[in-house]
Design an enzyme around this catalytic site. Structure first.
Site, mmCIF file in Angstrom:
data_model
loop_
_atom_site.group_PDB
_atom_site.id
_atom_site.type_symbol
_atom_site.label_atom_id
_atom_site.label_comp_id
_atom_site.label_asym_id
_atom_site.label_seq_id
_atom_site.Cartn_x
_atom_site.Cartn_y
_atom_site.Cartn_z
ATOM 1 N N ARG A 212 0.849 -1.203 0.000
ATOM 2 C CA ARG A 212 0.000 0.000 0.000
ATOM 3 C C ARG A 212 0.881 1.248 0.000
ATOM 4 N NH1 ARG A 212 -2.958 -2.858 4.781
ATOM 5 N NH2 ARG A 212 -4.461 -4.123 3.657
ATOM 6 N N ASP A 250 -16.076 -3.868 -4.050
ATOM 7 C CA ASP A 250 -16.081 -5.077 -3.228
ATOM 8 C C ASP A 250 -17.513 -5.599 -3.169
ATOM 9 O OD1 ASP A 250 -13.795 -6.172 -1.035
ATOM 10 O OD2 ASP A 250 -15.846 -6.817 -0.605
ATOM 11 N N SER A 251 -17.646 -6.888 -2.815
ATOM 12 C CA SER A 251 -18.991 -7.461 -2.720
ATOM 13 C C SER A 251 -19.545 -7.374 -1.295
ATOM 14 C CB SER A 251 -18.965 -8.919 -3.181
ATOM 15 O OG SER A 251 -18.010 -9.634 -2.431
ATOM 16 N N ASP A 299 -6.515 -7.302 -5.616
ATOM 17 C CA ASP A 299 -6.029 -8.116 -4.488
ATOM 18 C C ASP A 299 -7.178 -9.013 -4.034
ATOM 19 O OD1 ASP A 299 -4.768 -9.079 -2.185
ATOM 20 O OD2 ASP A 299 -5.263 -7.305 -0.994
ATOM 21 N N CYS A 339 -3.018 -14.374 -2.632
ATOM 22 C CA CYS A 339 -2.732 -14.789 -1.249
ATOM 23 C C CYS A 339 -2.958 -16.290 -1.088
ATOM 24 C CB CYS A 339 -3.580 -13.995 -0.265
ATOM 25 S SG CYS A 339 -5.347 -14.211 -0.507
HETATM 26 N N1 SAH Z 1 -7.234 -5.455 -0.714
HETATM 27 C C1 SAH Z 1 -7.808 -5.597 0.599
HETATM 28 C C2 SAH Z 1 -8.014 -7.034 1.011
HETATM 29 C C3 SAH Z 1 -8.860 -7.835 0.058
HETATM 30 S S1 SAH Z 1 -9.545 -9.259 0.776
HETATM 31 C C4 SAH Z 1 -6.959 -4.853 1.621
HETATM 32 O O1 SAH Z 1 -5.950 -4.246 1.241
HETATM 33 O O2 SAH Z 1 -7.297 -4.880 2.810
HETATM 34 C C5 SAH Z 1 -10.620 -9.821 -0.466
HETATM 35 C C6 SAH Z 1 -11.893 -9.033 -0.618
HETATM 36 O O3 SAH Z 1 -12.579 -9.523 -1.764
HETATM 37 C C7 SAH Z 1 -12.891 -9.129 0.517
HETATM 38 O O4 SAH Z 1 -13.182 -7.855 0.985
HETATM 39 C C8 SAH Z 1 -14.162 -9.764 -0.094
HETATM 40 O O5 SAH Z 1 -15.359 -9.186 0.398
HETATM 41 C C9 SAH Z 1 -13.975 -9.422 -1.543
HETATM 42 N N2 SAH Z 1 -14.598 -10.312 -2.520
HETATM 43 C C10 SAH Z 1 -14.579 -11.661 -2.561
HETATM 44 N N3 SAH Z 1 -15.143 -12.114 -3.691
HETATM 45 C C11 SAH Z 1 -15.514 -11.014 -4.398
HETATM 46 C C12 SAH Z 1 -16.124 -10.814 -5.678
HETATM 47 N N4 SAH Z 1 -16.423 -11.850 -6.460
HETATM 48 N N5 SAH Z 1 -16.349 -9.547 -6.101
HETATM 49 C C13 SAH Z 1 -16.035 -8.503 -5.311
HETATM 50 N N6 SAH Z 1 -15.426 -8.627 -4.105
HETATM 51 C C14 SAH Z 1 -15.179 -9.859 -3.666
#
Ligand code: SAH
Length: 395
Positions: A212, A250-251, A299, A339
């Site tokens: 970040r 995000d979802s 991510d 990850c």
């Molecule tokens: N980049 C973030 C961490 C991401 S964790 C950070 O820096 O903190 C993964 C995220 O993906 C979660 O918030 C989850 O809600 C979201 N997610 C999972 N499947 C998804 C989808 N199909 N579309 C959108 N978001 C999704």
């Protein structure tokens, strides 16, 4: 002096453990009736067929990783003093990098404590126990944490799905103090919010901190699209460091609400927009509309949850790279992360490269990174280097 039951390795087995890894697999040990009858989580001594003992560990007859080693001497006493010395060492290793007490304090095998994760948020610690062996040691873990760190609040976030494989029940409770609905996180000069009881994992992903910060250097004057933004880790920092427009996708509605609060708290709400959508669909929509962003971040959650998902997961990473590249502006930047423990770095890089090419884009990888120093990697366990973060400068 405790006298732990003995687990014997089969002839010529346990090569990884003999070389210094803390894992012994169930097919590597003599699984006789006496061994099978040991309760999950029992402390044991491990003996090779011949030679010196491997040390003390905990055993679970139901687990594929049957023994996780804790100490190189047999009959080690695994109590308050053992955990206190490990916590003190972990704390000293973090003190070199972090002036504020926001970090992963214990990263399982990387800190010599398989099955235990502790994230620290100043005077609150979120403890996550994933194995029967560590569960049986909860009392000395909590006692040592109080002695070494003395946090006001300790939350047991013991609801990870992997606990079921160890025969453990899921539960979330405050072991000390209260369970706040949300807490403030200070990171890279920004202020965020996390939900330690209902959020994902421990509520916050410290692993992307350095990545970040790197994106923040590129942010001045550049628009940002943060796919899978969760509570705003990349998005908020981008806006705080000068991005004129940031979109987070995000979802999860609760995660987006915390991201929105963080935007207000950092005084950047007018430049931030958070959208509830499925990322693949949203990227296809943006690409069809011809919209582009100077910095695109993707991510995602782990696409490869177990080894059998490798090929399907690899295709998903490739597709994500293609779609994300297609909305990256000319002379822009693209950050792609994985990850998944079960996705090797070389394969991830290969899939991302193919995705970029299929989007008809060229670029150069300018940074290859992982998690920060509060996520130490066990040198004998490449699986513990789970986070792979690639940054491309795109033509
Ligand atoms: N980049 C973030 C961490 C991401 S964790 C950070 O820096 O903190 C993964 C995220 O993906 C979660 O918030 C989850 O809600 C979201 N997610 C999972 N499947 C998804 C989808 N199909 N579309 C959108 N978001 C999704």
């Amino acid at each position: 002096m405790p006298a732990h039951p003995i687990i014997r390795l089969k002839p010529r087995e346990g090569r990884r453990a003999l070389a210094g890894a803390p894992w012994i697999f169930s097919n590597e040990i003599v699984m006789d009736a006496r061994t099978k009858a040991l309760a999950p989580g029992t402390l044991v001594n491990v003996l090779p067929e011949r030679g010196e003992p491997l040390g003390t560990g905990y055993f679970n007859p139901k687990s594929l990783i049957a023994v996780r080693l804790l100490d190189s001497v047999p009959d080690a006493e695994i109590g308050d003093a053992f955990f206190a010395s490990h916590f003190a060492r972990a704390l000293a290793r973090r003190a070199a990098f972090f002036s504020e007490h926001f970090y992963r304090l214990v990263h399982a095998e990387g800190d010599g404590l398989p099955g235990l994760t502790i994230d620290r948020f100043d005077d609150l610690c979120v403890v996550q126990i994933t194995t029967a062996g560590m569960e049986a040691l909860s009392r000395p873990i909590l006692a040592a944490l109080n002695e070494v760190v003395a946090p006001k609040h300790v939350i047991l976030r013991n609801d990870t799905p992997s606990r079921a494989l160890e025969g453990l029940e899921p539960y979330v409770r405050a072991a000390r103090g209260e369970m706040p609905a949300r807490l403030a996180v200070a990171e890279n000069g920004a202020r965020y919010f996390a939900d330690p009881s209902g959020g994902q994992k421990t509520g916050w992903y410290y692993d992307q901190r350095d990545n970040r910060a790197f994106i923040a250097k590129l942010a001045p004057g550049r628009t940002v699209l943060d796919c899978y933004c969760y509570t705003g880790g990349f998005a908020i920092l981008g806006a705080k460091f000068g991005a004129p427009e940031v979109v987070g996708v995000d979802s999860s509605v609760p995660a987006l609400a915390l991201a929105q609060e963080a935007a207000a708290s950092n005084g950047i709400a007018p430049r931030c927009k958070f959208v509830k959508a499925e990322v693949f669909e949203e990227l296809e929509r943006l690409a069809a509309a011809g919209e582009t962003f100077d910095i695109v971040i993707a991510d995602p959650p782990p696409f490869v949850k177990s080894r059998k998902d490798l090929e399907a997961g690899a295709r998903a990473y490739r597709k994500l790279a293609r779609l994300a590249a297609s909305v990256t502006a000319a002379n822009g930047y693209l950050l792609l992360a994985s990850c998944s423990h079960n996705m090797p770095r070389e394969r991830f890089e290969q899939e991302c490269a193919i995705g970029l090419a299929r989007a008809g884009r060229r670029g150069a990888m300018i940074r290859e990174a992982g998690a920060g120093p509060d996520h130490p990697i066990h040198p004998m366990l490449p699986e513990t280097a789970y986070l792979k973060t690639l940054l491309y400068a795109v033509d």
